[in-house]
Design a protein around this motif. Structure first.
Motif, PDB file in Angstrom:
ATOM      1  N   MET A  22       0.819  -1.209   0.000  1.00 22.53           N
ATOM      2  CA  MET A  22       0.000   0.000   0.000  1.00 22.53           C
ATOM      3  C   MET A  22       0.855   1.263   0.000  1.00 22.53           C
ATOM      4  N   TYR A  25       2.062   1.608  -3.489  1.00 20.91           N
ATOM      5  CA  TYR A  25       0.902   2.051  -4.273  1.00 20.91           C
ATOM      6  C   TYR A  25       0.762   3.578  -4.190  1.00 20.91           C
ATOM      7  N   LEU A  30      -0.272   5.174  -7.949  1.00 18.61           N
ATOM      8  CA  LEU A  30      -1.035   4.212  -8.752  1.00 18.61           C
ATOM      9  C   LEU A  30      -2.539   4.470  -8.683  1.00 18.61           C
ATOM     10  N   ASP A  31      -2.959   5.185  -7.639  1.00 20.34           N
ATOM     11  CA  ASP A  31      -4.389   5.501  -7.543  1.00 20.34           C
ATOM     12  C   ASP A  31      -4.819   6.463  -8.645  1.00 20.34           C
ATOM     13  N   VAL A  37      -4.829  -2.163 -12.170  1.00 22.25           N
ATOM     14  CA  VAL A  37      -3.756  -2.378 -11.202  1.00 22.25           C
ATOM     15  C   VAL A  37      -4.213  -3.458 -10.226  1.00 22.25           C
ATOM     16  N   ALA A  38      -3.356  -4.426  -9.969  1.00 19.60           N
ATOM     17  CA  ALA A  38      -3.691  -5.458  -8.987  1.00 19.60           C
ATOM     18  C   ALA A  38      -2.665  -5.448  -7.870  1.00 19.60           C
ATOM     19  N   ILE A  39      -3.177  -5.544  -6.653  1.00 19.11           N
ATOM     20  CA  ILE A  39      -2.306  -5.595  -5.482  1.00 19.11           C
ATOM     21  C   ILE A  39      -2.644  -6.889  -4.753  1.00 19.11           C
ATOM     22  N   ILE A  40      -1.654  -7.709  -4.484  1.00 15.60           N
ATOM     23  CA  ILE A  40      -1.926  -8.923  -3.710  1.00 15.60           C
ATOM     24  C   ILE A  40      -1.052  -8.876  -2.473  1.00 15.60           C
ATOM     25  N   LYS A  41      -1.704  -8.999  -1.352  1.00 14.35           N
ATOM     26  CA  LYS A  41      -1.027  -8.907  -0.060  1.00 14.35           C
ATOM     27  C   LYS A  41      -0.859 -10.282   0.546  1.00 14.35           C
ATOM     28  N   ASN A  42       0.234 -10.472   1.256  1.00 13.64           N
ATOM     29  CA  ASN A  42       0.461 -11.709   2.016  1.00 13.64           C
ATOM     30  C   ASN A  42       0.425 -12.977   1.164  1.00 13.64           C
ATOM     31  N   LYS A  55       0.795  -5.603  -9.765  1.00 11.28           N
ATOM     32  CA  LYS A  55       0.868  -5.708 -11.224  1.00 11.28           C
ATOM     33  C   LYS A  55       0.155  -4.513 -11.841  1.00 11.28           C
TER      34      LYS A  55
ATOM     35  N   LEU B   2      -5.990  -8.165 -16.448  1.00  7.07           N
ATOM     36  CA  LEU B   2      -5.608  -8.731 -15.159  1.00  7.07           C
ATOM     37  C   LEU B   2      -6.763  -9.539 -14.575  1.00  7.07           C
ATOM     38  N   VAL B  37      -4.952 -11.037   0.545  1.00 11.46           N
ATOM     39  CA  VAL B  37      -6.004 -10.154   0.045  1.00 11.46           C
ATOM     40  C   VAL B  37      -5.566  -9.624  -1.317  1.00 11.46           C
ATOM     41  N   ALA B  38      -6.458  -9.691  -2.289  1.00  8.17           N
ATOM     42  CA  ALA B  38      -6.136  -9.133  -3.602  1.00  8.17           C
ATOM     43  C   ALA B  38      -7.121  -8.033  -3.951  1.00  8.17           C
ATOM     44  N   ILE B  39      -6.576  -6.954  -4.477  1.00  8.94           N
ATOM     45  CA  ILE B  39      -7.408  -5.833  -4.898  1.00  8.94           C
ATOM     46  C   ILE B  39      -7.107  -5.604  -6.372  1.00  8.94           C
ATOM     47  N   ILE B  40      -8.131  -5.602  -7.194  1.00 11.48           N
ATOM     48  CA  ILE B  40      -7.885  -5.301  -8.601  1.00 11.48           C
ATOM     49  C   ILE B  40      -8.711  -4.086  -8.970  1.00 11.48           C
ATOM     50  N   LYS B  41      -8.023  -3.095  -9.483  1.00  7.78           N
ATOM     51  CA  LYS B  41      -8.665  -1.833  -9.823  1.00  7.78           C
ATOM     52  C   LYS B  41      -8.878  -1.724 -11.328  1.00  7.78           C
TER      53      LYS B  41
END
Lengths: 139, 139
Positions: A22, A25, A30-31, A37-42, A55, B2, B37-41
């Motif tokens: 984050m 990000y 990136l916002d 846009v993909a964010i994968i945590k943990n 990504k 994505l 947790v994945a967030i795709i925008k």
């Protein structure tokens, strides 16, 4: 396990320390991008135990210099046409602007709100950055 | 495009208005979770043009009430053993605590910092929420 398909064209920012995605990000703005846009945590990682991944699709021209300051262990693959066309090697940037703040309460940047927070790399081996105004080291 | 693989067990929060995923991430305190947790925008969507998606792995017991207040069009699938075991229908929550702030500068919540920001649903048809302290409607 959560996985994201590989991008056809874009950036894969990998081996991010778990929980730091984050922050990255935000620093990369990136916002503000219209692209996907993909964010994968943990995510489970052999090397790190857990890691984060980002990504970015269809955008490969981005200033990534700041990542070298945040975490030089991050790896970046540039992908086009389903192929890795470049692996960006991160380096400690010479200058870091508006990323971290000087903690010296007497520093001009702590008093005047409109001044840029600017640090310069003063010792590459020890990874020391110092405020350009008051010379306080950033820990 | 994505895409994220389906989760074996977890939640898929879909049809989020593009750009709203981070807000939801915050309200659901997803940053405090240890699970993946994945967030795709900005995913392409037939229905919405663009949308955001959040996938949470291994955690299906979460208070999702607030989502009804943020956007009742969001869809939630609960997945276990690779199968959708529940589709949660969002409703306007009766009460909303510490999600939005009262804009009335004379409201006690604008003056005292330690008071909860609390709104109650006063008109279901018009989706009107009012501050429980000063009765100002939230727009």
């Amino acid at each position: 396990m959560l996985k994201i398909d590989s991008v056809e064209k874009g950036l894969v920012i990998d081996h991010i320390q778990a929980g730091k995605a984050m922050e990255i990000y935000k620093y990369l703005n990136l916002d503000k991008l219209d692209c996907s846009v993909a964010i994968i945590k943990n995510v489970k990682s052999k090397k790190l135990g857990k890691k984060d991944i980002i990504k970015v699709e269809n955008n490969i021209n981005m200033d990534l210099t700041v990542l070298g300051f945040i975490d030089p262990n991050i790896t970046i693959n540039v992908i086009d046409n389903d192929t890795i066309i470049d692996k960006i090697k991160l380096e400690l940037p010479y200058e870091v602007i508006n990323v971290v703040k000087c903690k010296n309460p007497r520093c001009i940047t702590s008093i005047e709100q409109e001044i840029q927070h600017k640090f310069k790399l003063t010792d590459k081996e020890k990874k020391t950055y110092r405020c350009v105004y008051c010379d306080t080291a950033y820990e």
